[in-house]
Design a protein around this motif. Structure first.
Motif, mmCIF file in Angstrom:
data_model
loop_
_atom_site.group_PDB
_atom_site.id
_atom_site.type_symbol
_atom_site.label_atom_id
_atom_site.label_comp_id
_atom_site.label_asym_id
_atom_site.label_seq_id
_atom_site.Cartn_x
_atom_site.Cartn_y
_atom_site.Cartn_z
ATOM 1 N N SER A 183 14.059 2.448 4.539
ATOM 2 C CA SER A 183 12.681 3.326 3.913
ATOM 3 C C SER A 183 11.357 3.038 5.139
ATOM 4 O O SER A 183 10.366 2.606 5.028
ATOM 5 N N HIS A 243 10.802 -3.262 8.632
ATOM 6 C CA HIS A 243 11.503 -2.464 8.614
ATOM 7 C C HIS A 243 13.421 -3.124 8.630
ATOM 8 O O HIS A 243 14.417 -2.523 7.712
ATOM 9 N N HIS A 302 14.085 5.836 0.499
ATOM 10 C CA HIS A 302 13.139 6.386 0.330
ATOM 11 C C HIS A 302 11.583 6.461 1.627
ATOM 12 O O HIS A 302 10.454 5.863 1.919
ATOM 13 N N TYR A 353 0.607 5.952 -3.692
ATOM 14 C CA TYR A 353 2.147 5.752 -3.410
ATOM 15 C C TYR A 353 2.386 4.878 -4.926
ATOM 16 O O TYR A 353 3.749 5.427 -5.060
ATOM 17 N N ASP A 394 6.186 6.364 -6.911
ATOM 18 C CA ASP A 394 7.180 5.159 -7.338
ATOM 19 C C ASP A 394 7.663 4.944 -8.644
ATOM 20 O O ASP A 394 8.961 4.874 -9.661
ATOM 21 N N TYR A 400 16.204 -2.778 -5.371
ATOM 22 C CA TYR A 400 14.564 -2.126 -3.935
ATOM 23 C C TYR A 400 14.631 -3.813 -3.530
ATOM 24 O O TYR A 400 14.261 -4.919 -3.630
ATOM 25 N N ILE A 435 12.638 -4.160 -0.447
ATOM 26 C CA ILE A 435 10.703 -4.682 -0.096
ATOM 27 C C ILE A 435 10.397 -5.431 0.297
ATOM 28 O O ILE A 435 10.519 -7.268 -0.431
ATOM 29 N N GLN A 463 4.472 -6.294 -1.720
ATOM 30 C CA GLN A 463 4.276 -4.799 -2.179
ATOM 31 C C GLN A 463 5.257 -5.408 -3.671
ATOM 32 O O GLN A 463 5.129 -4.252 -4.561
ATOM 33 N N HIS A 511 2.299 -4.046 -6.435
ATOM 34 C CA HIS A 511 2.915 -2.916 -6.368
ATOM 35 C C HIS A 511 3.633 -1.924 -7.676
ATOM 36 O O HIS A 511 4.143 -1.202 -8.335
#
Ligand code: ARG
Length: 576
Positions: free
Chosen positions: A121, A132, A158, A313, A317, A335, A337, A341, A344
């Motif tokens: 993503s 990343h 994503h 954002y 999602d 996920y 990530i 995050q 979130h």
């Protein structure tokens, strides 16, 4: 066969037969010490306490009901009420035979689930950077693991391909095209983004045009769509090269960027309002969540549409989770990530569940990870303090590995050297990340990751070449090994046991998304092999039956190491 699961079930049954309360669960683990058996069951103490009887008395009763005589030689009660299980070498040997005879190493068949893995993503018109890297590497290991087990894995990249910044990017691309300098400008995306931002901040006419382009892009204007596509394509062409270099399985078909969910957003906002979940607040649309309190102790407001009509954002999602249920029929979504995050995601998912967009049975899991730190314990940066570009990092990995491999093999030809350096260099970077518990930050250290000692890629890759070479030296085919595996020496049994524990290891990695568990297992396996190799002569064994049995163990070790590394996305070579 998954021995751990099998024993857990057997002991659990014996526990209920012994009258333990229904909620008592035995915890069956691999023993830490040989004298405690191969597995140890815990949980008797807790159950006995609830029943008000001495733990050892309950343990005795459990043993009366426990029927594992065909797999265990000895079961004994130890300490305050542990149950120690000693597996029978004959049974372990048989399991090893099954693994050897099966191309999937005889791992337990799963009921296939549809599992979406959200990873990598990156963002459009930005260079992929080390941030990343972790998502890409760990997410890909998880995807490989789940596919190997037979699940229907959907890789979802994503991509950050939507948002107000695109007005500015389109305007800048246009400017560069007019100057006939677009290709050059796009070659360095980081620079491209910076320059676009500079124009936006400094040139009012440019900024005005940029704002106009955002509106037109969202309205589906053809010119803006084309310019936008160009930005997306160029970014992904560059990223695709990085994926290839990294031996990551993502392809262009796996892109499910933020823009995909854009058409769903107005409907979701309207629906959340209609359901009474979202309200207007100072011009914006907000969902207040009792589950999250702000500093004042009031329900936290999550904005889903800004005053100017823009979406956020979080809104994307929410739509994305809904889509993964409605269109992809996911049973699980993982996920990958970073941990920053987490809040979130939790907010988005709380809204998704409250709105009833997905069934309760669908599991949304944040497999988070910490940051990558430099040796100084601070966020990983270049010497001058900039973000490290992934391509530069991989170049350095290759260079360092090349020096190392050349030192070891001064006579090897350039082509082979280069190939090994690539496999070892990239492998080292990946393995260093994969072998750490992902939830914590980790220190990026070239010397450690390229060491031939310890839990590193070079060590594992080298261990593989050693085992593989034994077989080559024997100059016989696997099919010529007709004698059964027999485990008479402790080191033989230890190795065989490790080998058949591949099943429970991979099951755990699949469930928890924790590749470091696989790394630790493979490292243990390589060490068990060393112990075996030093103590049990293979090719020089006098008895041919023993020789064949040991060759079989070596063969299965090589296959298990290779397969294990493959689920991690780490390549092997035949010599190094
Ligand atoms: N593009 C985002 C970033 O660079 C990561 C997206 C993660 N996936 C998601 N479904 N939010 O931070």
């Amino acid at each position: 066969m998954n021995i751990q699961a099998f024993l857990s079930e057997k002991i659990s049954m014996a526990m209920s037969a012994a009258g333990a309360p229904a909620d008592s669960e035995p915890l069956v683990r691999q023993s830490a010490k040989v004298q405690f058996g191969d597995y140890q069951a815990n949980g008797v103490m807790g159950a006995a306490k609830k029943m008000g009887i001495p733990p050892r008395q309950l343990a005795e009763k459990i043993l009366e009901h426990l029927d594992i005589t065909d797999i265990a030689d000895k079961v004994e009660i130890a300490g305050p009420g542990f149950i120690n299980i000693f597996l029978s070498p004959v049974w372990v040997a048989q399991q090893a035979e099954f693994a050897l005879a099966d191309e999937h190493l005889n791992i337990t068949k799963v009921t296939p689930e549809t599992i979406v893995i959200d990873y990598s993503s990156p963002n459009v018109a930005k260079q992929m950077h080390v941030g990343h890297l972790r998502s890409t590497i760990i997410g890909d290991a998880s995807a490989r693991t789940l596919s190997f087990l037979g699940h229907n894995v959907i890789r979802a990249n994503h991509l950050g391909d939507w948002g107000t910044q695109f007005g500015m990017l389109i305007a800048y691309l246009e400017k560069k095209q007019n100057e006939n300098a677009a290709d050059m400008a796009l070659a360095d995306l980081e620079e491209f983004y910076r320059e676009a931002k500079k124009c936006y901040d400094e040139d009012e006419v440019f900024a005005e045009r940029a704002r106009n382009y955002v509106v037109r892009l969202q309205g589906g204007d053809e010119y803006c769509r084309t310019m936008w596509r160009k930005l997306v394509d160029i970014t992904m062409q560059q990223n695709q090269l990085t994926y290839q270099r990294l031996n990551v399985t993502l392809t262009e078909d796996d892109i499910m960027g933020e823009s995909l969910y854009n058409p769903m957003l107005p409907g979701i906002v309207a629906d959340l309002k209609a359901k009474g979940l979202a309200v207007e607040s100072e011009g914006a649309t907000v969902v207040f969540l009792d589950e999250y309190k702000n500093k004042e102790g009031e329900p936290m407001g999550v904005i889903i549409q800004k005053k100017d009509g823009g979406y956020l954002y979080t809104t994307t999602d929410i739509a994305c989770a809904k889509y993964r249920h409605e269109q992809l029929h996911a049973n699980r979504v993982l996920y990958y990530i970073d941990s920053r995050q987490h809040q979130h995601l939790m907010q988005a998912w709380t809204i998704v569940r409250k709105a009833g967009y997905i069934p309760d049975s669908m599991s949304l899991e944040h497999h988070m990870f910490g940051m990558m730190l430099g040796k100084d314990g601070r966020p990983f940066k270049t010497r001058s303090g900039g973000t490290v570009r992934l391509t530069d990092l991989l170049d350095e990995a290759h260079e360092r590995a090349l020096t190392l491999i050349r030192e070891k093999n001064p006579d090897m030809d350039e082509e082979e050297l280069n190939n090994i350096a690539r496999v070892v260099g990239i492998g080292a970077v990946k393995y260093a990340d994969l072998s750490k518990n992902r939830t914590t930050d980790y220190i990026f250290d070239w010397d450690l990751m390229l060491s031939f000692e310890g839990n590193t890629a070079p060590y594992m890759q080298y261990a593989y070449t050693r085992v593989a070479s034994i077989f080559k030296r024997a100059e016989i085919d696997e099919s010529a090994l007709t004698q059964p595996i027999s485990l008479t020496q402790p080191h033989e049994k230890q190795l065989a046991l490790r080998l058949v524990q591949f099943d429970e290891t991979i099951t755990q990695v699949a469930r928890e998304g924790t590749p470091h568990v696989m790394c630790a297992y493979l490292y243990d396996l390589a060490q068990s092999f060393s112990g075996f190799y030093e103590n049990c002569p293979i090719l020089s064994a006098e008895d041919d039956n023993v020789r064949q049995s040991r060759l079989k163990l070596a063969r299965l070790t090589a296959r298990t190491l290779k397969q294990g590394l493959e689920t991690l996305g780490i390549e092997t070579v035949d010599r190094m």
